[in-house]
Design a protein around this motif. Sequence first.
Motif: not given
Lengths: 113, 112
Positions: B57-73
């Motif tokens: 999480k960074g400074e303003v993570p609320d309401g957002y999510s991420v994923s990193r299934a591979n290097t490129d995306d």
Amino acid sequence: ELKVEQNPLFLSMQEGKNYTIYCNYSTTSDRLYWYRQDPGKSLESLFVLLSNGAVKQEGRLMASLDTKARLSTLHITAAVHDLSATYFCAVDMATSGTYKYIFGTGTRLKVLA
Amino acid sequence: IAGITQAPTSQILAAGRRMTLRCTQDMRHNAMYWYRQDLGLGLRLIHYSNTAGTTGKGEVPDGYSVSRANTDDFPLTLASAVPSQTSVYFCASSALMGGEAFFGQGTRLTVV
């Protein structure tokens, strides 16, 4: 918490004049970056400063880093209209083995012909 | 030379809808980042990823999510958009942790 402050926030200057943009940061870091952003565009890397006393120059722009003072400067020499843009400094911060870039709020530069 | 590609370039989204902003890099960079840019506030870090399979999480993570299934995306998802998420979103990557970052062209998102 790392804070990065730039000043001035806005700068309007005549062509041919010199000026300096300042970037102060609040915690220890040995690396500082300068970026340029044109309106509606992405950020373009200008300088990477990796150690205390580092100085880099490209055309009319020169950047320096004083890690002891936690200060970087971006000096503009004999400004031309093409330098009109927003300039950001950024510092990277290591937390638990992870680096995060923290940006200043930017300095919007307008060079008047 | 592609570098970092973001999609879409702009979007108008109704509040409450789900939206995923896409980011793909072809530089084989380990680290990737999502920032939002708002007038007067500069760029604020939302989420980051050191390497595939890890995120933070960074400074303003609320309401957002991420994923990193591979290097490129490194997609960024807004589960239920709100007007305060109206912003320009930039994806970035760097080869080394702490090295120079490269930015995508940005996604301008308007939530109405």
